[in-house]
Design an enzyme around this catalytic site. Structure first.
Site, PDB file in Angstrom:
ATOM      1  N   GLY A   1      -5.756  -5.000  -1.373  1.00 36.17           N
ATOM      2  CA  GLY A   1      -4.882  -4.789  -2.520  1.00 36.17           C
ATOM      3  C   GLY A   1      -4.354  -3.374  -2.555  1.00 36.17           C
ATOM      4  O   GLY A   1      -4.853  -2.470  -1.888  1.00 36.17           O
TER       5      GLY A   1
ATOM      6  N   VAL B   1     -10.905   0.232   7.093  1.00 35.55           N
ATOM      7  CA  VAL B   1     -12.024  -0.691   6.872  1.00 35.55           C
ATOM      8  C   VAL B   1     -12.493  -0.604   5.426  1.00 35.55           C
ATOM      9  O   VAL B   1     -12.764   0.493   4.928  1.00 35.55           O
ATOM     10  CB  VAL B   1     -13.232  -0.374   7.795  1.00 35.55           C
ATOM     11  CG1 VAL B   1     -14.350  -1.379   7.557  1.00 35.55           C
ATOM     12  CG2 VAL B   1     -12.823  -0.366   9.254  1.00 35.55           C
TER      13      VAL B   1
ATOM     14  N   ALA C   1      -6.472  18.878  -4.104  1.00 34.45           N
ATOM     15  CA  ALA C   1      -6.339  19.231  -2.688  1.00 34.45           C
ATOM     16  C   ALA C   1      -6.351  20.739  -2.473  1.00 34.45           C
ATOM     17  O   ALA C   1      -6.620  21.216  -1.369  1.00 34.45           O
ATOM     18  CB  ALA C   1      -5.051  18.643  -2.120  1.00 34.45           C
TER      19      ALA C   1
ATOM     20  N   ASP D   1      -9.008 -10.145  11.837  1.00 34.43           N
ATOM     21  CA  ASP D   1      -9.004  -8.927  11.024  1.00 34.43           C
ATOM     22  C   ASP D   1     -10.416  -8.358  10.906  1.00 34.43           C
ATOM     23  O   ASP D   1     -10.630  -7.146  11.076  1.00 34.43           O
ATOM     24  CB  ASP D   1      -8.434  -9.247   9.639  1.00 34.43           C
ATOM     25  CG  ASP D   1      -8.490  -8.078   8.679  1.00 34.43           C
ATOM     26  OD1 ASP D   1      -7.566  -7.246   8.699  1.00 34.43           O
ATOM     27  OD2 ASP D   1      -9.453  -7.982   7.901  1.00 34.43           O
TER      28      ASP D   1
ATOM     29  N   GLU E   1      -9.789   6.301   6.863  1.00 35.58           N
ATOM     30  CA  GLU E   1     -10.738   5.656   5.954  1.00 35.58           C
ATOM     31  C   GLU E   1     -10.230   4.298   5.480  1.00 35.58           C
ATOM     32  O   GLU E   1     -11.000   3.361   5.285  1.00 35.58           O
ATOM     33  CB  GLU E   1     -11.000   6.556   4.749  1.00 35.58           C
ATOM     34  CG  GLU E   1     -12.106   6.071   3.835  1.00 35.58           C
ATOM     35  CD  GLU E   1     -13.465   6.068   4.499  1.00 35.58           C
ATOM     36  OE1 GLU E   1     -14.000   4.960   4.734  1.00 35.58           O
ATOM     37  OE2 GLU E   1     -14.001   7.152   4.789  1.00 35.58           O
TER      38      GLU E   1
ATOM     39  N   VAL F   1       0.830  -1.204   0.000  1.00 35.36           N
ATOM     40  CA  VAL F   1       0.000   0.000   0.000  1.00 35.36           C
ATOM     41  C   VAL F   1       0.865   1.255   0.000  1.00 35.36           C
ATOM     42  O   VAL F   1       0.611   2.210  -0.742  1.00 35.36           O
ATOM     43  CB  VAL F   1      -0.960   0.004   1.209  1.00 35.36           C
ATOM     44  CG1 VAL F   1      -1.807   1.277   1.206  1.00 35.36           C
ATOM     45  CG2 VAL F   1      -1.856  -1.226   1.171  1.00 35.36           C
TER      46      VAL F   1
ATOM     47  N   GLY G   1      -1.607 -13.675  -4.093  1.00 36.45           N
ATOM     48  CA  GLY G   1      -1.316 -12.454  -3.356  1.00 36.45           C
ATOM     49  C   GLY G   1      -2.457 -11.926  -2.512  1.00 36.45           C
ATOM     50  O   GLY G   1      -2.380 -10.823  -1.969  1.00 36.45           O
TER      51      GLY G   1
ATOM     52  N   LYS H   1     -12.188  -4.645  12.310  1.00 36.96           N
ATOM     53  CA  LYS H   1     -12.958  -3.755  11.444  1.00 36.96           C
ATOM     54  C   LYS H   1     -14.389  -3.580  11.950  1.00 36.96           C
ATOM     55  O   LYS H   1     -14.945  -2.476  11.902  1.00 36.96           O
ATOM     56  CB  LYS H   1     -12.946  -4.291  10.012  1.00 36.96           C
ATOM     57  CG  LYS H   1     -11.561  -4.276   9.377  1.00 36.96           C
ATOM     58  CD  LYS H   1     -11.543  -5.016   8.055  1.00 36.96           C
ATOM     59  CE  LYS H   1     -10.148  -5.011   7.436  1.00 36.96           C
ATOM     60  NZ  LYS H   1     -10.100  -5.821   6.191  1.00 36.96           N
TER      61      LYS H   1
ATOM     62  N   GLU I   1      -1.594 -13.362   3.226  1.00 42.52           N
ATOM     63  CA  GLU I   1      -0.227 -13.227   3.712  1.00 42.52           C
ATOM     64  C   GLU I   1       0.362 -14.616   3.965  1.00 42.52           C
ATOM     65  O   GLU I   1      -0.346 -15.621   4.029  1.00 42.52           O
ATOM     66  CB  GLU I   1      -0.214 -12.425   5.014  1.00 42.52           C
ATOM     67  CG  GLU I   1      -0.813 -11.025   4.904  1.00 42.52           C
ATOM     68  CD  GLU I   1       0.059 -10.071   4.123  1.00 42.52           C
ATOM     69  OE1 GLU I   1       1.259 -10.373   3.944  1.00 42.52           O
ATOM     70  OE2 GLU I   1      -0.460  -9.028   3.678  1.00 42.52           O
TER      71      GLU I   1
END
Length: 434
Positions: A304, A134, A35, A203, A131, A16, A189, A207, A192
């Site tokens: 992803g 979750v 922005a 996990d 953000e 990420v 992928g 969340k 993990e």
């Protein structure tokens, strides 16, 4: 465009982090325009500067010394993407205490310490946005805290772990066992090398704790979420579920009624015609029920590089806009500290039993008596595959609504029956009104 700039320090350059860094460099002009302020990636904290990476960054941007980010007055925003509790919590606290804005996708940290960190952000008058914690690309946090804030949210049903949903899809559609499906998920992928948090439901529990806290305006800790993973599921469960008109999903469920809250993550049978039953692969979906919105579904890729980077970049842009327009930091509503959480033993729902029994007369009568004595009413009984050599057969029982406490007691009694070879599985059924 505002002539100022927003200096960004990035913690972590994994999947990420690499996506965020690449976007900030390749799309700098477009993102800065959106922005209203120049976005400048100034430093990236990594463990090893010389490690080969898919993202092509100038080596001058990389550092192994956290002080290069936190002591630089030109770094105004810290983006934490290293994950886990340690040292991420220390870094975020340090950033906030120094008056730096923070963006994170760390669901464990927000689930455990979100209110504490938000209070620190409020004290130092900076933004803390999350953000990406979750739902990947699904903008669910902003929806709950802003767009849907006029609603009283009563129910959350969510598929919020892409890895487990991919595994369950492979088991259902390709008749794979769990081990083979997990191996495929790792090769592609989606999983993990250590998949425990995903397949054990941890996990998803993090969340759900975040979602339920903001939906119900009550502080819900991860340890209060009943959590069960997918390891007990077998291909035959998916086959029998389909015959009964159900799909099997790892569902995160939260309900609030009369100020009592239930929060649970576990496999469920849900009707095949319900939209959540059709969510496949690594996709996520979050269904909300409320007094004004009635029933609304959010759907998208939940994991992803792209989806997670999208959420993180969205938070960066939001902070940029607030700085460029001199707006106050986003203020989150303070949550009730001690909500009443209903223990799982008090749950009332329907159940699916799959039993391996001796193929002889009288077995079903004994099973029926145990269930009946505990107030568990049988909805259907189907005898499945028999094994003449072993003298056994498999039966599937579904119940009417029963109390979890009674079902757990029946499990102990059934396992003591000599004619019950094995209780193969018990799965809750989530009936959803049309």
């Amino acid at each position: 465009m505002n002539s100022g700039s927003l200096g960004i320090g990035l913690l972590g350059l994994g999947n990420v982090g690499g996506g965020v860094a690449q976007a900030l460099i390749n799309n700098s002009e477009l993102l800065s325009e959106k922005a209203g302020i120049n976005l400048e990636l100034r430093k990236v904290l990594v463990r090893d500067i010389h490690k080969p990476r898919l993202v092509d960054l100038n080596s001058d941007l990389l550092t192994t010394n956290w002080k290069d980010l936190f002591d630089d007055p030109n770094v105004n925003l810290i983006v934490e993407l290293i994950g886990g509790e340690i040292p991420a919590k220390k870094y975020i606290e340090l950033a906030l205490s120094k008056g730096k804005h923070v963006v994170t996708a760390n669901k464990e940290l927000i689930a455990k310490y979100g209110q504490e960190l938000l209070a620190l952000a409020q004290d130092t008058k900076v933004n803390l946005l999350f953000e990406g914690s979750v739902g990947g690309s699904i903008p669910i946090i902003s929806a709950l805290t802003r767009d849907l804030s006029a609603n009283r949210i009563d129910v959350i049903r969510a598929i919020i772990n892409g890895t487990s949903n991919f595994i369950l899809t492979a088991m259902s559609e390709n008749n794979m066992d769990g081990e083979r499906a997990l191996d495929l998920a790792q090769k592609l992928g989606y999983a993990e090398s250590d998949p425990r948090n995903d397949v054990q439901g941890i996990d998803a529990a993090y969340k759900l704790a975040i979602l339920a806290s903001f939906a119900f305006q009550s502080k819900i800790a991860p340890h209060q979420v009943y959590t069960q993973g997918i390891s007990t599921l077998e291909p035959t469960d998916f086959q029998y579920a389909r015959e009964l008109g159900y799909a099997i999903k790892l569902l995160a469920i939260a309900k609030c009624e009369l100020e009592e809250i239930e929060v649970r993550v576990h496999p469920v049978l849900i009707p095949l015609n319900h939209i959540l039953a059709k969510v496949s692969g690594a996709f996520n979906a979050i269904e909300l029920e409320g007094n004004l919105l009635e029933r609304t579904l959010f759907y998208g890729l939940g994991a992803g590089q792209g989806p997670s980077a999208s959420a993180v970049l969205g938070d960066i842009l939001e902070i940029g806009r607030r700085i460029s327009t001199r707006s106050q930091p986003i203020k989150f509503t303070e949550l009730e500290q001690f909500p009443k959480i209903i223990p799982i033993e008090e749950l009332k729902t329907r159940y699916y039993f799959r039993l391996n029994i001796s193929d002889q007369a009288g077995v079903l009568a004994q099973i029926t008596k145990i269930l009946g004595d505990l107030g568990i009413s049988i909805a259907s009984v189907i005898q499945k595959d028999s094994n003449p050599t072993a003298g056994t057969a498999e039966i599937v029982i579904t119940t009417h609504i029963a109390k979890e406490k009674s079902v757990l007691r029946s499990l102990s009694l059934l396992e003591e029956l000599e004619m019950v070879v094995k209780v193969n599985n018990i799965i809750r059924i989530e009936e959803i009104a049309e």
